[in-house]
Design an enzyme around this catalytic site. Sequence first.
Site, PDB file in Angstrom:
ATOM      1  N   ASN A  84       0.856  -1.191   0.000  1.00  0.00           N
ATOM      2  CA  ASN A  84       0.000   0.000   0.000  1.00  0.00           C
ATOM      3  C   ASN A  84       0.892   1.240   0.000  1.00  0.00           C
ATOM      4  OD1 ASN A  84      -1.895   1.982   0.386  1.00  0.00           O
ATOM      5  ND2 ASN A  84      -2.521   1.316   2.424  1.00  0.00           N
ATOM      6  N   LYS A 131      -0.022   4.249  -0.282  1.00  0.00           N
ATOM      7  CA  LYS A 131      -0.729   5.368   0.353  1.00  0.00           C
ATOM      8  C   LYS A 131      -0.584   6.637  -0.503  1.00  0.00           C
ATOM      9  CE  LYS A 131      -0.366   3.076   4.796  1.00  0.00           C
ATOM     10  NZ  LYS A 131      -0.216   3.214   6.249  1.00  0.00           N
ATOM     11  N   HIS A 169      -9.560   0.542   5.087  1.00  0.00           N
ATOM     12  CA  HIS A 169      -8.286   0.803   5.763  1.00  0.00           C
ATOM     13  C   HIS A 169      -8.519   1.690   6.979  1.00  0.00           C
ATOM     14  CE1 HIS A 169      -4.188   2.119   6.534  1.00  0.00           C
ATOM     15  NE2 HIS A 169      -3.796   1.076   5.820  1.00  0.00           N
ATOM     16  N   GLU A 198      -6.989   4.082   8.213  1.00  0.00           N
ATOM     17  CA  GLU A 198      -6.824   5.529   8.020  1.00  0.00           C
ATOM     18  C   GLU A 198      -8.121   6.141   7.498  1.00  0.00           C
ATOM     19  OE1 GLU A 198      -2.088   4.929   7.210  1.00  0.00           O
ATOM     20  OE2 GLU A 198      -3.402   5.288   5.494  1.00  0.00           O
ATOM     21  N   GLU A 229      -4.994  -5.430  10.520  1.00  0.00           N
ATOM     22  CA  GLU A 229      -4.012  -4.380  10.744  1.00  0.00           C
ATOM     23  C   GLU A 229      -4.283  -3.679  12.072  1.00  0.00           C
ATOM     24  OE1 GLU A 229      -2.130  -2.709   6.908  1.00  0.00           O
ATOM     25  OE2 GLU A 229      -4.132  -1.881   7.050  1.00  0.00           O
ATOM     26  N   GLY A 262       2.578   2.249  10.859  1.00  0.00           N
ATOM     27  CA  GLY A 262       3.440   3.420  10.722  1.00  0.00           C
ATOM     28  C   GLY A 262       4.087   3.861  12.013  1.00  0.00           C
ATOM     29  N   SER A 321       3.660  -2.242  10.326  1.00  0.00           N
ATOM     30  CA  SER A 321       5.115  -2.159  10.507  1.00  0.00           C
ATOM     31  C   SER A 321       5.838  -3.452  10.129  1.00  0.00           C
ATOM     32  CB  SER A 321       5.461  -1.721  11.938  1.00  0.00           C
ATOM     33  OG  SER A 321       4.927  -0.435  12.210  1.00  0.00           O
TER      34      SER A 321
END
Length: 254
Positions: free
Chosen positions: A10, A12, A96, A98, A166, A172, A212
């Site tokens: 991904n 992003k 996702h 985010e 996730e 991140g 990560s």
Amino acid sequence: MARKFFVGGNWKCNGTLDEVKKIVAMLNEGAVPSPDVVEVVVSPPFVFLPTVQSSLKSDFQVAAQNCWVKKGGAFTGEVSAEMLANLGVPWVILGHSERRALLGESNEFVGDKVAYALSQGLKVIACVGETLEQRESGSTMEVVAAQTKAIADKISSWDNVVLAYEPVWAIGTGKVASPAQAQEVHLELRKWLQGNVSPQVAEKTRIIYGGSVNGGNCKELGGQADVDGFLVGGASLKPEFIDIIKAAEVKKSA
């Protein structure tokens, strides 16, 4: 039944045209296991999808990072599943964390998106995961089960769905779920599918880990019985993504 290892990258909201071309060159030159060992899908920003798709070697596929919840129309800034299908983009990432956190996408909205994308012939990487507060309060399984149920309630077939676990606290941050933590949630998700969808779906559905993942931890994570691959963020923009793809060999030799 062996589930084929799956590695998603991904990208992003990153990259210029020159940078994207360099990443594609890195992937094209990388020595990775054959497509019968590992399925590799990279997800550039929308604007770079045609460039990546036309220049990436055929061993790799592309995914969009999102799509709209229904047919296109007066939805400024959105991209429809029909458009992606028209471009020949086979995969899309939905749900996702985010987008859930920053844009307020609810479990039900994600479920609707997954169902619509599947109805238009796309394959879906559907993301679930808990925040740090939810993990510390002991509600990890409650959260990811609710997220998975919202998808299961809307779809009739899981054949074209990859489930990506996730943990939000590991995305991140450099913090990574231990192999035991990842395996525990993956196993519980598989049990949930077995009890709430079907044993066949539980056996066949690939559950991948994201958060990560890097060249140093991928082999141990990938060696866990119920970890069927990865959804990789930052490391998918770097040469170590090749090492992460190679982690598929741990399953082949198992």
